[in-house]
Write an enzyme that holds these catalytic residues in place. Structure first.
Site, PDB file in Angstrom:
ATOM      1  N   HIS A   1      -4.050   0.715   7.628  1.00  0.00           N
ATOM      2  CA  HIS A   1      -2.735   1.359   7.644  1.00  0.00           C
ATOM      3  C   HIS A   1      -2.776   2.607   6.747  1.00  0.00           C
ATOM      4  CE1 HIS A   1       1.868   0.891   7.708  1.00  0.00           C
ATOM      5  NE2 HIS A   1       1.684   1.812   6.777  1.00  0.00           N
ATOM      6  N   GLU A   2      -3.406   2.481   5.575  1.00  0.00           N
ATOM      7  CA  GLU A   2      -3.447   3.615   4.627  1.00  0.00           C
ATOM      8  C   GLU A   2      -4.397   4.707   5.110  1.00  0.00           C
ATOM      9  OE1 GLU A   2      -1.065   3.593   2.684  1.00  0.00           O
ATOM     10  OE2 GLU A   2      -0.659   1.470   2.990  1.00  0.00           O
TER      11      GLU A   2
ATOM     12  N   CYS B   1       6.333  -0.363   7.098  1.00  0.00           N
ATOM     13  CA  CYS B   1       5.844   0.822   6.413  1.00  0.00           C
ATOM     14  C   CYS B   1       6.961   1.315   5.487  1.00  0.00           C
ATOM     15  CB  CYS B   1       5.490   1.899   7.445  1.00  0.00           C
ATOM     16  SG  CYS B   1       4.949   3.452   6.723  1.00  0.00           S
ATOM     17  N   LEU B   2       6.587   1.695   4.274  1.00  0.00           N
ATOM     18  CA  LEU B   2       7.589   2.179   3.319  1.00  0.00           C
ATOM     19  C   LEU B   2       8.294   3.433   3.823  1.00  0.00           C
ATOM     20  CD1 LEU B   2       5.615   1.617  -0.009  1.00  0.00           C
ATOM     21  CD2 LEU B   2       7.572   0.309   0.822  1.00  0.00           C
TER      22      LEU B   2
ATOM     23  N   GLN C   1       2.731   9.880   1.707  1.00  0.00           N
ATOM     24  CA  GLN C   1       4.071   9.277   1.639  1.00  0.00           C
ATOM     25  C   GLN C   1       4.872   9.749   0.430  1.00  0.00           C
ATOM     26  OE1 GLN C   1       2.371   5.168   2.323  1.00  0.00           O
ATOM     27  NE2 GLN C   1       4.312   4.923   3.386  1.00  0.00           N
TER      28      GLN C   1
ATOM     29  N   GLY D   1       0.847  -1.188   0.000  1.00  0.00           N
ATOM     30  CA  GLY D   1       0.000   0.000   0.000  1.00  0.00           C
ATOM     31  C   GLY D   1       0.879   1.232   0.000  1.00  0.00           C
TER      32      GLY D   1
ATOM     33  N   HIS E   1      -2.593   6.745   7.505  1.00  0.00           N
ATOM     34  CA  HIS E   1      -1.656   7.686   6.877  1.00  0.00           C
ATOM     35  C   HIS E   1      -2.360   8.994   6.510  1.00  0.00           C
ATOM     36  CE1 HIS E   1       2.311   5.979   6.431  1.00  0.00           C
ATOM     37  NE2 HIS E   1       1.886   4.872   5.871  1.00  0.00           N
TER      38      HIS E   1
HETATM   39 ZN    ZN Z   1       2.938   3.154   5.839  1.00  0.00          ZN
END
Ligand code: ZN
Length: 179
Positions: free
Chosen positions: A132-133, A90-91, A51, A46, A136
């Protein structure tokens, strides 16, 4: 399509609340395409617009080759009391994975990149990604959900510069999802 630079923890965009998408135009669709490309290139499950430094309520997700999508303006309708615990990454926190408790199932009202409304339901991995998204887009990060000792350890590793020099997961080839 272009691969966009992913913002790393410490960047203020990750703590900001993203604004509602109002224009379902080519600019939005290009952004969604670039985010999809960026997510895939980073092997993410995701990616939220925050991000990549864009404060719009938009995210992309994928759980498999043919299971993917771009979602605008998600609204949480229901989340199960039953929870799941699993490692999550997480990226924006390269190399960090921690056990993260999430509801097992969720239901959201979303819009696609043309503005059409849909309802999406996810369980297990998809539920984890959707939540999670959504987090964000509200400036909430997965470390906010960790058990106190894990969060403390994570902050110590971040302060020690591990995000700049991420170490591989302890079980290479079986990395938990990053999103
Ligand atoms: Zn993340």
């Amino acid at each position: 399509m272009a691969v966009l630079p992913i913002r790393i923890f410490g960047d203020p965009a990750l703590r900001a609340r993203a604004a509602e998408v109002t224009d379902f135009d080519d600019v939005l669709r290009r952004l969604a395409g670039d985010m999809m490309e960026t997510m895939r290139q980073a092997h993410g499950a995701g990616l939220a617009a925050n991000q990549v430094g864009v404060l719009k309520r938009l995210f992309t997700w994928q759980t498999g080759e043919d299971e993917h999508g771009a979602v605008a303006n998600p609204v949480l309708l229901e989340s199960s009391e039953e929870t799941q615990e699993g490692e999550e990454g997480c990226l924006s926190f390269p190399g960090l994975w921690y056990p993260t408790r999430r509801p097992l199932r969720v239901r959201m009202r979303v819009q696609d990149v043309r503005g059409e409304e849909h309802e999406v339901e996810g369980k297990e991995l998809l539920a984890r990604i959707l939540l999670h998204e959504l987090d964000h887009l509200n400036g909430i990060l997965f470390i906010d959900h960790l058990a106190r000792h894990d969060r403390k350890e994570a902050m110590g590793r971040i302060r020690a510069g591990e995000l700049e020099h991420p170490r591989p997961h302890d079980h290479p080839g079986a990395e938990p999802p990053v999103a």
